[in-house]
Every structure is written in structure tokens, then in C-alpha cells.
Design an enzyme around this catalytic site. Structure first.
Site, mmCIF file in Angstrom:
data_model
loop_
_atom_site.group_PDB
_atom_site.id
_atom_site.type_symbol
_atom_site.label_atom_id
_atom_site.label_comp_id
_atom_site.label_asym_id
_atom_site.label_seq_id
_atom_site.Cartn_x
_atom_site.Cartn_y
_atom_site.Cartn_z
ATOM 1 N N ARG A 136 0.871 -1.181 0.000
ATOM 2 C CA ARG A 136 0.000 0.000 0.000
ATOM 3 C C ARG A 136 0.903 1.225 0.000
ATOM 4 N NH1 ARG A 136 -5.003 -2.187 1.241
ATOM 5 N NH2 ARG A 136 -5.007 -3.896 2.751
ATOM 6 N N ARG A 169 -6.135 -5.638 -0.610
ATOM 7 C CA ARG A 169 -7.571 -5.411 -0.626
ATOM 8 C C ARG A 169 -7.930 -3.928 -0.528
ATOM 9 N NH1 ARG A 169 -9.652 -8.966 3.372
ATOM 10 N NH2 ARG A 169 -9.948 -10.524 1.753
ATOM 11 N N HIS A 225 0.745 -1.431 15.263
ATOM 12 C CA HIS A 225 0.850 -2.205 14.030
ATOM 13 C C HIS A 225 2.165 -2.970 13.903
ATOM 14 C CE1 HIS A 225 0.941 -2.766 9.530
ATOM 15 N NE2 HIS A 225 -0.314 -3.044 9.768
ATOM 16 N N TYR A 251 -0.166 4.811 12.301
ATOM 17 C CA TYR A 251 0.183 3.447 12.698
ATOM 18 C C TYR A 251 1.546 3.447 13.393
ATOM 19 C CZ TYR A 251 -3.442 1.618 9.525
ATOM 20 O OH TYR A 251 -4.626 1.315 8.897
ATOM 21 N N HIS A 279 3.650 -9.530 0.908
ATOM 22 C CA HIS A 279 3.312 -8.629 2.007
ATOM 23 C C HIS A 279 4.560 -8.103 2.714
ATOM 24 C CE1 HIS A 279 1.339 -7.670 6.009
ATOM 25 N NE2 HIS A 279 0.514 -7.087 5.157
ATOM 26 N N ARG A 298 -3.198 -6.531 19.204
ATOM 27 C CA ARG A 298 -4.163 -5.448 19.087
ATOM 28 C C ARG A 298 -5.548 -5.935 18.691
ATOM 29 N NH1 ARG A 298 -3.185 -2.808 14.144
ATOM 30 N NH2 ARG A 298 -5.028 -3.849 13.365
#
Length: 721
Positions: free
Chosen positions: A386, A416, A603, A479, A446, A575
């Protein structure tokens, strides 16, 4: 807390674990997620927070629930329709999960409306009003009527619904109003639909010193007479639609870009998953919506409150600093400033870890910008999951390619809700001469890795960045993530093998330091856990500290249960979703789990192993990773697990980041053995890890100028005075 991590003796009843039913041994993934979103919503009820921040948490909770509905509920519904009976980790079938989920979703929706009911009068006292048209004075109503005529009416298109005008398509997350009209005594009723156009403002701000916001759907209903002159309005109904938004990947897809462009279009027209209605919806209009949208009875939500609460984020932008958290400006690492901004020089001196958002994401961008302009840099390799709308990372890669560098970008199309944006960036990169790779069809890439090769006096040197979060400058302000920079040759060689794995399907062998999923990370973690088990059984100090966003993988949970039963003390900061049950007699007595929900979104992912000493210690083995302990991360994604060996960085990650999270009381929720969370008591003498990070420089990023100003040392008893 004791400063030494002591292990409790495992339960004597060896048969207890095997006797437990799955629902008593594990927590369902979906129900655990709903529990997480309740914790997010609870922050909107936190009276210690400024009002607009409370409203922001409400909007985040609503946005989260929308995505959960479009993806998770839609997926379970699809399984039910196809007759798939795959059980969840707790033994529930898809149908049983849907039944349990529906009950909790309805309760969560009601609680969100209750939260808004509490916040509205409090905001009104501060001059921020969320109002209906009829709540306003005549002058304000007149302004809204003229605004509707000039700015809204040209955007909307009333659509009759009859045999010659078929039911119009309602896009995903679309909102509209259905009207039942009459013209004359003998004419039959006419049904008209007005869809709220995506380009229209969700809330209209009335001019004036007081910030008065009116939902646009209220204007459409109130001034409908302008759309239907000569008609009598018999009834109306507000509605909102959520559709199936998951994209299933077909392994035989020959062209991923073309496939995703088509799939994105299908998403907008996906199967209806949820229909939201207002309580006063006209009966005829409701019946028509139920029939035309083919919505199951169980997926209809009626509310007396506001639809689309996620859009409240617009009001949070109101320029009222007195109703928001105090502004915070992230520090730029002093160690890099001491090298006159030369990232390579600072990294070459020693490894650095940057703790976002407390330290600026600009250093990551500057690392790539410097690489793009440095004539000694010959190549750059970069993963992109992202990157955001206006990405300085993308701009740096384009600049590097235009400057003649060999640039390779691994762009993940399967991120997504970012698929369309990533297709755009891939096109821009290719146009500039970047070699764009889309990775594996069946696995997502990822991992967050940058690799820069630079020609220096003593030969080629590789500089690496390993991140726990995305290359997204906006997210990096919200984050909490770790950016690890190193010039370690072994890590550089391992990172190069990872890129070769993605670009050329060359499975890495003989990795020197890092572990990669899905080809070795699980095994590496099992080895480390087994070492702690062996130490506990031998009477040596043992322990595991883990920080993740989610843990759902059954074999990994069982491995941690095994460690607990051997007497290994395990402290977890998770979390979000946690399918592991803590504190079960004979199963997880030695496991504690907490969740931190606060100003920033936790995160970063970290694993720490005692390695024969009491945690925290210099001898502990510490790793940062891009992966959560979920099946998708371990088995279906390319991820990296990176060891931290530099002394200062090791101390920062273990003795500063991890320990501060463990010590936090002000933002923490503790998991009980029944799968429920309770907030750790707040009050005087508590510890807030986010305040600590905002107030103190990091260990590896602070420069010599700050060495005289010691960072308060943390112990398991708390912060040193």
C-alpha cells in the site's frame, strides 16, 4: 510486577487440554474481531479524550464494521450458499458463525447509535451541531433550500420504478431515498428512487460561526417537493447497501492486471450483503427494496439513528484544535542529521531502527530519494503493498529510473481495496522504465523491503530497509511501526534472495539470517519456541514476548499452548483478532494477552525469546517481522522475519518498544480465559506507552547531542525515576 520473569509450573491434570471442546480452547476469528471493534468503539465513550477524537473513534468503528460486512460476512454467506461446511477454529460451521455474528453486529450497531446520541449534545455545547433541517431557524432553512436547489438538485436524478423503468443499480456503499408519490385522486401510486451521488458532500455545513452540519439525505427528504412538483408524498424511506467486496483469485488468470480491472468492476456490482433502513421507512418502499435487492431477512438492519456513521470522519476535520489531541510533530532521527542528512553514511556507521509515527517517515522517503539521485547507486529493488494516493515513494522510484538506475518494483495487486490504486502506480512506474513485477498469483507479497546497491571505494555495498508497515506516508502518521535500516552484508544477501524468489520463482536456500514465509518462517519460529520449551524443562530461565496485530493460526496457537504447559511464560500484545485463549487451566496458564487501543494504531510485529536469561536481557533473541500469526501470513504470503543483533537497536526494540507496550495501563485491555476483554484500570500513577514514546527519543536514532539526556529506563516494575 516482578523484575524477573518467573515460570509457573504446568498444571498436573495432563488430560485437561485434550478434554476441552474447540469452542473452549479457541475463540472464533470473526467474534474476536467484533470484540476488537467493540474496544475501538469504547474509545468513543472514553471521557478522557477530546470530543472530536471520540467522534473519530466512532467513525473508525463504523468503517471497520462496513469492511467486515463486505468481506468476512460476505465470505461466510458465500460458503453457506455453496454448501461449504468448513468449520472455524472453534468448531462452528459457516451458518453457525453467521448466526452468532448477526446477534453481535446488531448489538454493535445499536451501541454505535447510542454513542452518537451521547456525543451530539456534548458537541453541540461546543458549537458543533449535527442537525436535521427542521431543527434550524427559518433563515438557516432558507439557506439550505437555496443550496439544495443550486448545488444538489443538478447532481441527482429521480428514477421512476415501474414495468418500463427497471429497478436501478445501487452501487456498493450506495445510499438513497425511495419516495411513494400520488398525483391526483385516481392515479396509482408512483415509486421514485433518488440515489445520493458519490460526488455530493455527505454533510452540508451551514454558514456561520457555529459549525452546523446537516446530512445530505435530510436535504433530499425535506426538499423533495422541488424534485416532484405537483405530487403528494405519501411516504419515503432512507436506505444504504453494502455488497460483497472480496476478490477471489483464479490461479489460471493469465493477465493479472486485466483480471483485477474486471474484478474491481464486479466488486461494485457484487451480491448484496446488508441493507440498512431507517425505522420510519415506508412499508411499500421497504418491501420493494427487500424484493429487488434479494436480501436475506437476516441481513437487514433497521435503525432510528443515522446511516453511514463512517462518514462522521468529515466532521472530525472541523478546525477545532481544542477538541482534538494536542498536535504532535514526529522527530527526525538525530543520528542521520549528524551525518548532514546522509542516510547511507548513518546506516553504514551502525544499524538504525525508526519508530513511526514518533519518528518521521520522511527518513524512509529520504533514503529512497537519496538513492535515486546518488550517482554511486546502481540498483534499487522495492516491494509495494500500500503506497497511498500521492506517494513520495513512487516518485522516488520513478526519479531513480529516469536517472538511469536499475529499478525493480514488486507491486502487489491483491492488496484489498487498494487494487485499483496499485494498478495505477504500476502503470506509472512502467512508463518511467521501472521493471514492475506482480509476484505470485496464489500468494500475496506482504513483505516490506527496500534494497539499494551502491558502488563504494571497497566494492559494492547493499543497504536494506525492512519494515513492519507499508510504504504509506499517511498511515505512517497513525500506525505504530518499525523501520529497520542496515548495511549488514548477510541481510543484504538474504534480501536479494527474497527478491529473486518473487521475480524468478527461485526458492531461497541457505538463508544466513532472515526467514521467509511461506517457505521457512513457521519452522524458524517453531525452533525458537522449542528452545524455550527445552530451557523451561531443564530448569533454565525461559520466556517469549510477542507483539502482533492478530493471531488465528491453530498450529501456532497450539505450539504456544505447548510452551505454556512446559512452564514458559508468554506475554502477548495483540491489538486485534486473538483466537488464542489465555489463562486456561492446564492449557495456557502461563500466557497473558493484552490489547492496546489508543491515539495511534499499534501495528508493529515483534518476537522476543529469552534464550536462557530472564526477559528483557541483552542475550534475548529479537526479531521484527511483516507477518502476523495468521494462516494467510504464514502459509499464503511472502513475509520476512528479521533478527535484530545490533546492541542499541536490540535494546530499543526489546527494552523500549516491547517493554513499554507490556507496561502500558492507560490504553490496555486484558484478555480473560473466557475470551472477553476488560479494560485495565486507568488513573493516577498509570503508564501510557504512547506518551512515553512521544516524550523520549529512540535509542538508535538519537545522536551524540542527546546522549547526555538519558531516556527513562523501563523495567518490569515500570519506568525508572
Amino acid at each position: 510486577m516482578n523484575t524477573e520473569a518467573t515460570s509457573r509450573v504446568p498444571a498436573n491434570d495432563a488430560d485437561t487440554p485434550a478434554q476441552l471442546a474447540p469452542e473452549d480452547r479457541y475463540t472464533n476469528r470473526e467474534l474476536s474481531w467484533l470484540s476488537f471493534n467493540r474496544r475501538v468503539l469504547a474509545e468513543s465513550e472514553n471521557e478522557r479524550y477530546p470530543l472530536l477524537e471520540r467522534l473519530r473513534f466512532l467513525s473508525i468503528s463504523a468503517s471497520n464494521l462496513d469492511e467486515f460486512t463486505m468481506v468476512r460476512i460476505a465470505g461466510l454467506e458465500g460458503q453457506v450458499q455453496r454448501g461449504i461446511e468448513t468449520q472455524g477454529i472453534d468448531g462452528k460451521s459457516p451458518r453457525q458463525q453467521l448466526e452468532a455474528i448477526r446477534e453481535q453486529v446488531l448489538a454493535l450497531e445499536d451501541r454505535q447509535q447510542e454513542s452518537l446520541d451521547v456525543l451530539r449534545p456534548l458537541l453541540s455545547q461546543e458549537g458543533i451541531v449535527i442537525a436535521a433541517v427542521d431543527d434550524l431557524d427559518k433563515r438557516q432553512q432558507h439557506w439550505l433550500e437555496r443550496y439544495f436547489e443550486s448545488d444538489i438538485l443538478p447532481l441527482i436524478t429521480p428514477q421512476a420504478i415501474d414495468p418500463s423503468h427497471p429497478f436501478p443499480f445501487v452501487a456498493n456503499m450506495g445510499m438513497g431515498v425511495i419516495f411513494r408519490l400520488k398525483r391526483g385522486r385516481r392515479q396509482t401510486d408512483l415509486i421514485e428512487m433518488v440515489l445520493i451521488p458519490p460526488g455530493a458532500p455527505r454533510f452540508v455545513r451551514v454558514p456561520g460561526a457555529k459549525a452546523i452540519y446537516v446530512p445530505i439525505e435530510g436535504l433530499v427528504s425535506r426538499f423533495a417537493g422541488q424534485m416532484f412538483p405537483g405530487f403528494r408524498i405519501l411516504g419515503d424511506g432512507l436506505f444504504r447497501v453494502l455488497r460483497d467486496s472480496d476478490i477471489e483469485i483464479e490461479e489460471e488468470a493469465e493477465d493479472l492486471v486485466r483480471y483485477f480491472r474486471t474484478a474491481i468492476q464486479r466488486r461494485r456490482r457484487g451480491r448484496t450483503v446488508l441493507l440498512e433502513l431507517d425505522d420510519d421507512c415506508d412499508e411499500v418502499a421497504e418491501a420493494l427494496l427487500r424484493d429487488q435487492l434479494e436480501v436475506e431477512e437476516t441481513m437487514i438492519v433497521k435503525t432510528g439513528g443515522m446511516l453511514g456513521l463512517a462518514d462522521l470522519s468529515v466532521i472530525c476535520r472541523e478546525p477545532r484544535p481544542d477538541l482534538k489531541f494536542q498536535p504532535f510533530s514526529p522527530r527526525y532521527p538525530e543520528r542521520i542529521l549528524e551525518h548532514d542528512g546522509d542516510c547511507f553514511g548513518a546506516i553504514r556507521e551502525k544499524d538504525i531502527v525508526i519508530h513511526h509515527p514518533f519518528e518521521s517517515f520522511d527518513v524512509v522517503v529520504d533514503f529512497l530519494r537519496q538513492a535515486a539521485r546518488d550517482p554511486s547507486v546502481v540498483s534499487i529493488k522495492q516491494t509495494l503493498y500500500r503506497a497511498g494516493d500521492q506517494s513520495p515513494v513512487i516518485a522516488a522510484l520513478i526519479d531513480a529510473a529516469l536517472n538511469g538506475k536499475a529499478v525493480t518494483a514488486v507491486v502487489e495487486l491483491k492488496a484489498r481495496f487498494d487494487e485499483e490504486r496499485n494498478i495505477h502506480w504500476a502503470s506509472e512506474l512502467e512508463r518511467a522504465g521501472v521493471q514492475v513485477i506482480y509476484g505470485f498469483t496464489e500468494w500475496k507479497t506482504h513483505a516490506k523491503v527496500s534494497l539499494v546497491v551502491r558502488r563504494e571505494e571497497d566494492g559494492y555495498r547493499t543497504y536494506c530497509h525492512f519494515g513492519t508497515g507499508n510504504y504509506h506516508p499517511v498511515n505512517a502518521k497513525i500506525y505504530t511501526d518499525l523501520s529497520f535500516f542496515t548495511a549488514d552484508p548477510a541481510l543484504g544477501r538474504d534480501a536479494a534472495k527474497m527478491f529473486n524468489f518473487i521475480t524468478g520463482y527461485i526458492e531461497p536456500d541457505h538463508l544466513e539470517k532472515i526467514a521467509i514465509s511461506p517457505v521457512g518462517m513457521r519452522e524458524k519460529l517453531y525452533q525458537l519456541i522449542d528452545k524455550e520449551i527445552a530451557n523451561a524443562k531443564a530448569g533454565k530461565p525461559s520466556g517469549i514476548w510477542i507483539k502482533l496485530n492478530s493471531i488465528t493460526n491453530k498450529p501456532m496457537i497450539d505450539k504456544l499452548y505447548e510452551a505454556s504447559q512446559a512452564g514458559v511464560e508468554i506475554r502477548m500484545v495483540v491489538r486485534g483478532i486473538c483466537s488464542l485463549r489465555a489463562g486456561i487451566s492446564g492449557v495456557s496458564d502461563n500466557i497473558s494477552v493484552k490489547s492496546i487501543i489508543g491515539r495511534f494504531l499499534e501495528h508493529s510485529r515483534v518476537w522476543a525469546f529469552a534464550n536462557g536469561r530472564n526477559l528483557p536481557s541483552r542475550q534475548a533473541k529479537v526479531f521484527v517481522t511483516s507477518a502476523d500469526a495468521m494462516s494467510r501470513n504464514i502459509d499464503r504470503r511472502v513475509e520476512v522475519l528479521v533478527p535484530i543483533t545490533n546492541k542499541t537497536v536490540h535494546d530499543q526494540v526489546l527494552g523500549q518498544v516491547m517493554l513499554a507496550n507490556i507496561l502500558d495501563t492507560e490504553q490496555s485491555w486484558e484478555l480473560d480465559s473466557d475470551g472477553e476483554y476488560h479494560r485495565i484500570r486507568q488513573g493516577e500513577g498509570g503508564f501510557n506507552c504512547h506518551d512515553y514514546f512521544m516524550s523520549n527519543p529512540s535509542l538508535s536514532g538519537r545522536g551524540a547531542a542527546l546522549e547526555a539526556h538519558e531516556v527513562p529506563r523501563l523495567t518490569l516494575r515500570g519506568a525508572a525515576k
